[in-house]
Design an enzyme around this catalytic site. Structure first.
Site, PDB file in Angstrom:
ATOM      1  N   ARG A 117       0.531   2.717  -3.727  1.00  0.00           N
ATOM      2  CA  ARG A 117      -0.717   1.808  -2.975  1.00  0.00           C
ATOM      3  C   ARG A 117       0.161   0.716  -2.240  1.00  0.00           C
ATOM      4  NH1 ARG A 117      -4.179  -0.443  -7.578  1.00  0.00           N
ATOM      5  NH2 ARG A 117      -5.591  -0.918  -5.998  1.00  0.00           N
ATOM      6  N   CYS A 169      -1.511  -8.099  -7.436  1.00  0.00           N
ATOM      7  CA  CYS A 169      -1.754  -6.896  -7.734  1.00  0.00           C
ATOM      8  C   CYS A 169      -3.146  -6.447  -6.905  1.00  0.00           C
ATOM      9  CB  CYS A 169      -1.584  -6.366  -9.341  1.00  0.00           C
ATOM     10  SG  CYS A 169      -3.073  -7.462 -10.158  1.00  0.00           S
TER      11      CYS A 169
END
Length: 285
Positions: free
Chosen positions: A186, A242
């Site tokens: 990611r 995050c």
């Protein structure tokens, strides 16, 4: 037992088993699934650590989602304070809160961080989570505890939290270390299963949140974590993010166990950052 003798940040299943009946201990089940939001509560109702209450990420530990701000913004201060009180959490003298999940601290650490952000330092997470509890041969219960009565007085640690404007000002500066806690795939933009845009904040470095625990969901040793976070010593400022301020808290927890001070959290994370790529401020006004 005096509160100062309670474990800091991390609790072993044996310790929790021996202290389940302590009046000053409140246990909170934080199990959750981003893909199936009701699954955590269902799992709780099917069996949980005896006496544990349940808090859900979406309903209890987050606020309403807007165009910007990320997928899991902070809950309303008054509402979450009352919710904590209904679990019997008291600020003075402080109730000792033990949070657990079954996801390598992913959701329990959000409660750990949130309570500490609100000035309640008497909180730890269960090492190994529910799996660690059961591995020690301890049983579960389906009995849901009755609402309790606490007195929770929040004291915000305002400098622990930063927004997108702050990150934009600090990104790229040599003295600031910007940490992306998501998976390497990611971070590199090779996949994005949740947010509308793949990628990462320019200038960030990747420290995958799962690297601080083992496959059984147990936290790595303090010595291991100190080596893992050695680069933090070269930075004057550390900002952790995050996807939406959840698993970044696992990294913050591990940093605290390593002896680091509480570094800053960009709560909105990539979900907030990329929302401005999809819907610029002028378009959302």
């Amino acid at each position: 037992m005096a509160l100062v003798s309670y474990p800091q940040h991390l609790v072993h299943p044996d310790w929790l088993h021996d202290h389940l009946q302590d009046d000053t201990v409140v246990v909170v089940d934080c199990r959750f699934s981003l893909q199936a939001p009701e699954q955590g509560r269902q799992n709780y109702e099917a069996g949980h650590i005896p006496g544990a209450h349940y808090l859900a990420l979406n309903q209890d530990l987050s606020g309403p989602v807007a165009i910007h701000g990320g997928r899991h913004p902070l809950p309303d201060l008054e509402a979450v304070s009352k919710r904590f009180e209904s679990l019997g959490i008291t600020s003075d003298p402080p109730t000792y809160v033990v949070a657990y999940d079954d996801s390598r601290f992913a959701f329990a650490s959000r409660l750990w961080w949130l309570l500490r952000y609100l000035g309640h330092d008497a909180v730890a997470v269960l090492d190994g989570g529910l799996q660690g509890w059961q591995a020690r041969g301890y049983g579960l219960s389906t009995e849901v505890p009755q609402p309790a009565s606490g007195r929770f007085s929040p004291r915000l640690q305002a400098d622990w939290l930063v927004d997108i404007d702050y990150v934009r000002q600090r990104q790229g500066q040599r003295e600031t270390l910007l940490i992306d806690s998501r998976s390497p795939a990611r971070y590199r933009g090779e996949q994005e299963p949740i947010d509308p845009v793949a990628g990462s904040i320019p200038g960030s470095v990747n420290y995958f949140w799962q690297a601080v625990s083992d496959g059984q969901g147990q936290m790595r040793s303090q010595r291991h974590l100190q080596a893992h976070w050695a680069s933090l010593r070269d930075a004057d400022e550390v900002i952790v993010y995050c996807g939406s301020g959840v698993t970044a808290c696992v990294n913050l927890l591990s940093q605290a166990i390593a002896g680091e001070p509480m570094h800053k959290l960009y709560l909105g994370g990539w979900s907030d950052w990329c929302s401005y790529l999809v819907t610029p401020p002028s378009a959302s006004a």
